[in-house]
Each structure stands twice: as C-alpha cells, then as structure tokens.
Design a protein around this motif. Structure first.
Motif, mmCIF file in Angstrom:
data_model
loop_
_atom_site.group_PDB
_atom_site.id
_atom_site.type_symbol
_atom_site.label_atom_id
_atom_site.label_comp_id
_atom_site.label_asym_id
_atom_site.label_seq_id
_atom_site.Cartn_x
_atom_site.Cartn_y
_atom_site.Cartn_z
ATOM 1 N N GLN A 284 0.848 -1.193 0.000
ATOM 2 C CA GLN A 284 0.000 0.000 0.000
ATOM 3 C C GLN A 284 0.884 1.243 0.000
ATOM 4 O OE1 GLN A 284 -3.241 0.155 2.965
ATOM 5 N NE2 GLN A 284 -2.541 2.225 3.466
ATOM 6 N N SER A 285 0.539 2.214 -0.809
ATOM 7 C CA SER A 285 1.337 3.444 -0.859
ATOM 8 C C SER A 285 1.095 4.292 0.388
ATOM 9 C CB SER A 285 0.986 4.258 -2.107
ATOM 10 O OG SER A 285 -0.340 4.734 -2.025
ATOM 11 N N SER A 286 2.042 5.198 0.662
ATOM 12 C CA SER A 286 1.940 6.096 1.808
ATOM 13 C C SER A 286 1.991 7.532 1.306
ATOM 14 C CB SER A 286 3.099 5.851 2.778
ATOM 15 O OG SER A 286 3.080 4.527 3.259
ATOM 16 N N MET A 287 1.056 8.355 1.792
ATOM 17 C CA MET A 287 1.036 9.759 1.380
ATOM 18 C C MET A 287 1.584 10.630 2.497
ATOM 19 S SD MET A 287 -2.046 12.250 0.044
ATOM 20 C CE MET A 287 -2.005 11.708 -1.648
ATOM 21 N N LEU A 288 2.591 11.438 2.157
ATOM 22 C CA LEU A 288 3.217 12.355 3.098
ATOM 23 C C LEU A 288 3.068 13.780 2.576
ATOM 24 C CD1 LEU A 288 5.184 12.929 5.551
ATOM 25 C CD2 LEU A 288 7.037 12.777 3.858
ATOM 26 N N GLU A 334 9.153 26.569 11.105
ATOM 27 C CA GLU A 334 7.784 26.698 10.616
ATOM 28 C C GLU A 334 7.381 25.519 9.738
ATOM 29 O OE1 GLU A 334 10.308 29.196 7.712
ATOM 30 O OE2 GLU A 334 10.415 28.456 9.767
ATOM 31 N N GLU A 335 8.087 24.383 9.869
ATOM 32 C CA GLU A 335 7.846 23.225 9.009
ATOM 33 C C GLU A 335 7.126 22.114 9.765
ATOM 34 O OE1 GLU A 335 10.440 21.541 5.470
ATOM 35 O OE2 GLU A 335 11.235 20.868 7.397
ATOM 36 N N PHE A 336 6.089 21.588 9.133
ATOM 37 C CA PHE A 336 5.256 20.540 9.718
ATOM 38 C C PHE A 336 5.121 19.384 8.720
ATOM 39 C CE2 PHE A 336 4.151 24.602 11.442
ATOM 40 C CZ PHE A 336 3.904 24.387 12.787
ATOM 41 N N ALA A 337 4.700 18.235 9.226
ATOM 42 C CA ALA A 337 4.522 17.066 8.361
ATOM 43 C C ALA A 337 3.248 16.317 8.746
ATOM 44 C CB ALA A 337 5.717 16.132 8.463
ATOM 45 N N VAL A 338 2.614 15.712 7.744
ATOM 46 C CA VAL A 338 1.461 14.832 7.969
ATOM 47 C C VAL A 338 1.676 13.558 7.167
ATOM 48 C CG1 VAL A 338 -1.027 14.519 7.771
ATOM 49 C CG2 VAL A 338 -0.106 16.793 8.224
ATOM 50 N N LEU A 339 1.613 12.421 7.832
ATOM 51 C CA LEU A 339 1.647 11.123 7.158
ATOM 52 C C LEU A 339 0.249 10.521 7.309
ATOM 53 C CD1 LEU A 339 3.291 8.972 5.662
ATOM 54 C CD2 LEU A 339 3.911 8.000 7.891
ATOM 55 N N PHE A 340 -0.427 10.364 6.195
ATOM 56 C CA PHE A 340 -1.836 9.942 6.233
ATOM 57 C C PHE A 340 -1.961 8.450 6.493
ATOM 58 C CE2 PHE A 340 -1.916 13.891 3.883
ATOM 59 C CZ PHE A 340 -3.050 14.526 4.384
ATOM 60 N N ARG A 341 -2.956 8.101 7.282
ATOM 61 C CA ARG A 341 -3.243 6.683 7.545
ATOM 62 C C ARG A 341 -4.175 6.112 6.480
ATOM 63 N NH1 ARG A 341 -1.116 5.629 12.501
ATOM 64 N NH2 ARG A 341 -0.944 7.387 13.948
ATOM 65 N N SER A 342 -4.959 6.972 5.854
ATOM 66 C CA SER A 342 -5.893 6.525 4.818
ATOM 67 C C SER A 342 -5.142 6.197 3.527
ATOM 68 C CB SER A 342 -6.939 7.604 4.545
ATOM 69 O OG SER A 342 -7.691 7.290 3.392
ATOM 70 N N ALA A 343 -5.611 5.188 2.831
ATOM 71 C CA ALA A 343 -5.001 4.803 1.546
ATOM 72 C C ALA A 343 -5.594 5.579 0.380
ATOM 73 C CB ALA A 343 -5.186 3.306 1.313
ATOM 74 N N SER A 344 -6.623 6.381 0.653
ATOM 75 C CA SER A 344 -7.290 7.121 -0.425
ATOM 76 C C SER A 344 -6.576 8.449 -0.669
ATOM 77 C CB SER A 344 -8.754 7.374 -0.060
ATOM 78 O OG SER A 344 -9.348 8.235 -1.001
ATOM 79 N N SER A 345 -5.808 8.527 -1.748
ATOM 80 C CA SER A 345 -5.091 9.770 -2.053
ATOM 81 C C SER A 345 -6.060 10.899 -2.376
ATOM 82 C CB SER A 345 -4.127 9.543 -3.219
ATOM 83 O OG SER A 345 -4.827 9.058 -4.347
ATOM 84 N N THR A 346 -7.207 10.556 -2.973
ATOM 85 C CA THR A 346 -8.218 11.573 -3.303
ATOM 86 C C THR A 346 -8.749 12.233 -2.032
ATOM 87 O OG1 THR A 346 -8.882 10.314 -5.256
ATOM 88 C CG2 THR A 346 -10.414 11.998 -4.477
ATOM 89 N N ASP A 347 -9.089 11.417 -1.030
ATOM 90 C CA ASP A 347 -9.589 11.953 0.243
ATOM 91 C C ASP A 347 -8.512 12.763 0.955
ATOM 92 O OD1 ASP A 347 -11.977 10.717 -0.270
ATOM 93 O OD2 ASP A 347 -11.645 9.035 1.110
ATOM 94 N N ASN A 348 -7.278 12.263 0.911
ATOM 95 C CA ASN A 348 -6.180 12.957 1.589
ATOM 96 C C ASN A 348 -5.911 14.326 0.963
ATOM 97 O OD1 ASN A 348 -5.914 10.689 3.189
ATOM 98 N ND2 ASN A 348 -4.242 9.817 1.983
ATOM 99 N N MET A 349 -5.922 14.385 -0.356
ATOM 100 C CA MET A 349 -5.709 15.657 -1.044
ATOM 101 C C MET A 349 -6.833 16.639 -0.740
ATOM 102 S SD MET A 349 -2.810 15.757 -2.664
ATOM 103 C CE MET A 349 -2.934 16.953 -4.000
ATOM 104 N N ALA A 350 -8.061 16.129 -0.667
ATOM 105 C CA ALA A 350 -9.201 16.988 -0.328
ATOM 106 C C ALA A 350 -9.058 17.543 1.087
ATOM 107 C CB ALA A 350 -10.505 16.195 -0.467
ATOM 108 N N GLN A 351 -8.559 16.713 1.978
ATOM 109 C CA GLN A 351 -8.335 17.124 3.362
ATOM 110 C C GLN A 351 -7.282 18.237 3.438
ATOM 111 O OE1 GLN A 351 -7.854 13.581 5.669
ATOM 112 N NE2 GLN A 351 -7.300 14.670 7.544
#
Length: 411
Positions: A284-288, A334-351
C-alpha cells in the motif's frame, strides 16, 4: 464542573489551611465546624470526598467518621494525635486514610491524597487471585480509592483480560493459583509489556523467604505478604502508580514540541517508520505532506517573535482539528509534516485543500495579533519503507509550491 470536597474542622486556622490546599488542586470547598452543620451540607450537596476532624464540638469521639462513610463520601480523617483508642476507632471504618496534624508534612501528604483521588478514576487495576474472598477484599480496598477494578481467577484468565483491556495499568497477583502461578504470570506479562507500561505487585500468603525475590526477578515491581496492612497496601500501590505517571510524563515531554504541543520530530520519525513498514508489507502506498508557513520570517521581523509563536501555536491547533486520525508533527521552525493513515489519495488531497483554504480565509482570526498567513504544501504518494526518501521528495514538491507562488499544494 469542579469536584466538591467537604472539610469538617472546628479550628479556624487548620480549616483555612485545608481549604487552601483543596482549592489549589482544583476542588470546590465547603467548610463545616460541627457535625450538625456538616449534616446539613451533606443533605444539600454531592461531595467527591471529605476531610474530617476526629474531635468536633458535637462529636468528640469520631462520630463524624461513620456519618460521612455511611453517606458514601470517601473520607480522609485528620487527628491531633493517634493514640491506640483513636486508631481503633478509625480502623473500624473504610476510610481512605488518616493523617495526624503534627507537622507541615501532614498537609503536604493531604495535598497528595486530594490530587490522587481524581487521578485514580482513570487508573485501571487487575486483581488476580483464585480466592473469591481475596478478590472481593482487594477490590473493595481499590474501589474505596476510586480505582477502576478488573478481576481474574488465575493467570490464564488474567492474560485474556489484559488482551481485551490493554490499557490496564497495574496488576496485583497472587502466586499460588491453578493453571498459571503468579511468578509465571509476571514473566509472561513482562514478555508483552515493559516496566514503563505496567506495574506488577505480587502477593502471597506463604512463608517462603525466597518468593519475594522470585517475583521481582520475574518482573514484578513490588511484593506484599498476605495478610497485609491496608495502609501499607495503599502506600505501595500509590508509589507504583506515581512511577507510571512520572514515566508517562517524561515520555510525553520527550516526544512533544514545547511550543505547539504537537508531536515532535523524534516522535514522528519513530512512528512513521512503523506505519510505512505496515503499508509496505500490504503493498500500500503512503502519502506524506510537508507543510511550511509562507513568509514566516517576515511575520517575526514585522510583528516580533511572540507573534510568530502565536501563529505556530494556532496552526498546531488546526492540525488537531483537520488531521486528528493521521500522524502529524512539527519538524522544526515553521515546518510541519502529515503522514496519512488513509489509503485514499483523493480523500487525503481533499483534506489538505480544506486545511489550506481554511487558513487562507481564517488565519487572521486565529491569533490576538490578527496576522493573516498561508501555507505551502508538498505532497508525495509512494510505496516505500523508509521515511527519509519520502521526505526528500515531499520537500522538493514543497519547493515547487513555493516557487510557483506559495499558498498552494504541489505533488
């Protein structure tokens, strides 16, 4: 709503000190100088606990103690002295504790007990003993101090209970049990959980001089021989719970950014590696997403570092709102990171777009300085097991977002 405590004390100076102590740790305090006035207050209010003087003008023999106990109010007794007759009277009743008013330490101890009672409501204790009578006795001692109690009849049942309730904090276990002895249970718990995660107190009615050492070598934190004194039981238990709380505080401080109260870089890298490994095994891919506040240096230069700090804190609060189910952190500056748990890249991008747009429209209302600000975001979506190359690609995309005019997402 504040918890209410009733102080029954006829000496004004002592009552004043007790009220100050209780108020300082977050209680709403009522004071009664006689048993009669205490009865009227108890009829009108629900009390979380009571601090009761042994000798009162209308109750010179400790009569206030059974009254508060019968009213189901956890009771701490304070006495001017603890002669054997006084001790015998106090011991008749299931009080939380008794404290002698002999020095400053007594009032520091009172403060500790008042702090512990609300905390104990969140502490889960598992009692393991094949004797139903012993389980009931220990459970009643624990419930008196407001602990959440679980019970098991032997070591095998205890492990099943732990599996179902992994947030249990303390295990109190007898040794002589069928199917699995207490020292064997200790060893198995330590295979699953470290000393930092759970405390174990061994108990036994045998006279084996070596059993305490065997318990400790098997992973127990403490040991008590039955029948034990309730006062010693409470002291040992409180010390072990305090230890777990101190370790949790140290962990939290080590893994939390001091300014934003978000997870810090150390926490992020440790947990990101675990999440990436799981995703990789499942193919499964990971979105960061790497997120950077636009023109942050200009904010500090024009408005001062206090204003810059408020901007960082405000964006930290937004992370908790928009990414509460994901792994996020302040990596530095001023740098932050988010590693998404969801596999849906569409939902993550919308978020991410909702987050970016919210800041664009509302940032000026997020701080007392009314400073508008925006963020640029670099995103990568890839099947990979290491966090470093993922961050490198997201950083490159973040640079693209900056170069393309800022306040946008680049992937």
């Amino acid at each position: 709503m504040l918890r209410k405590v009733l102080i029954i004390e006829d000496t004004p100076t002592i009552a004043k000190v007790q009220k100050h102590i209780a108020s300082s740790v977050g209680y709403d305090v009522d004071v009664a100088t006689t048993l009669e006035s205490a009865k009227r207050l108890i009829n009108d209010h629900d009390y979380f606990c009571a601090v009761v003087d042994f000798v009162l003008p209308d109750a010179s023999n400790g009569e206030a103690i059974p009254y508060t106990v019968k009213a189901n109010i956890p009771t701490i007794v304070m006495t001017g002295n603890l002669e054997s007759s006084t001790r015998d009277t106090v011991d008749k009743y299931p009080v939380i504790d008794y404290i002698t008013k002999e020095n400053k330490q007594a009032y520091q101890y009172l403060k500790k007990q008042l702090q512990r009672l609300p905390r104990n409501e969140q502490v889960k204790v598992l009692v393991v003993d094949d004797s139903a009578a012993t389980r009931r006795h220990i459970s009643s001692l624990l419930e008196r101090h407001k602990y959440q109690v679980y019970v098991a009849g032997d070591g095998v049942e205890a492990l099943e209970t732990l599996n179902q309730n992994p947030d249990i904090d303390v295990i109190i276990t007898d040794n002589e049990m069928p199917r699995m002895r207490g020292e064997e249970l200790c060893a198995e718990i330590r295979r699953l959980y470290s000393n930092d995660d759970k405390a174990i107190i061994g108990i036994s009615g045998t006279n084996n001089a070596y059993l305490s050492a065997r318990f400790l070598k098997s992973g127990a934190n403490d040991y008590l021989r039955k029948p034990f004194n309730p006062e010693e039981f409470y002291c040992r238990l409180s010390q072990n719970v305090d230890m777990l709380e101190n370790i949790a505080t140290i962990r939290r401080q080590a893994n939390t950014d001091y300014l934003t109260q978000l997870p810090n870089r150390r926490y992020f890298f440790e947990h990101a590696s675990k999440l990436l490994a799981i995703n990789s095994r499942q193919n499964q891919s990971s979105m960061l997403a790497m997120i950077d506040i636009d023109f942050f240096k200009k904010i500090n230069d024009q408005h001062g570092h206090d204003a810059g700090d408020k901007v960082l804190q405000s964006i930290g609060e937004c992370f908790e709102k928009f990414f509460q189910h994901d792994l996020y952190a302040r990596l530095g500056g001023e740098e932050f990171a988010v590693l998404f748990r969801s596999a849906s890249s569409t939902d993550n991008m919308a978020q991410l777009e909702q987050f970016r747009l919210f800041l664009e429209k509302n940032s000026s209302s997020l701080t007392p300085y009314h400073i508008p600000f925006t963020v640029s975001i670099g995103v990568v979506d890839k099947t990979i097991e290491s966090i470093d190359p993922l961050i490198k690609i997201a950083d490159e995309n973040l640079y693209t977002a900056k170069e393309s005019g800022r306040n946008q997402i680049a992937s």
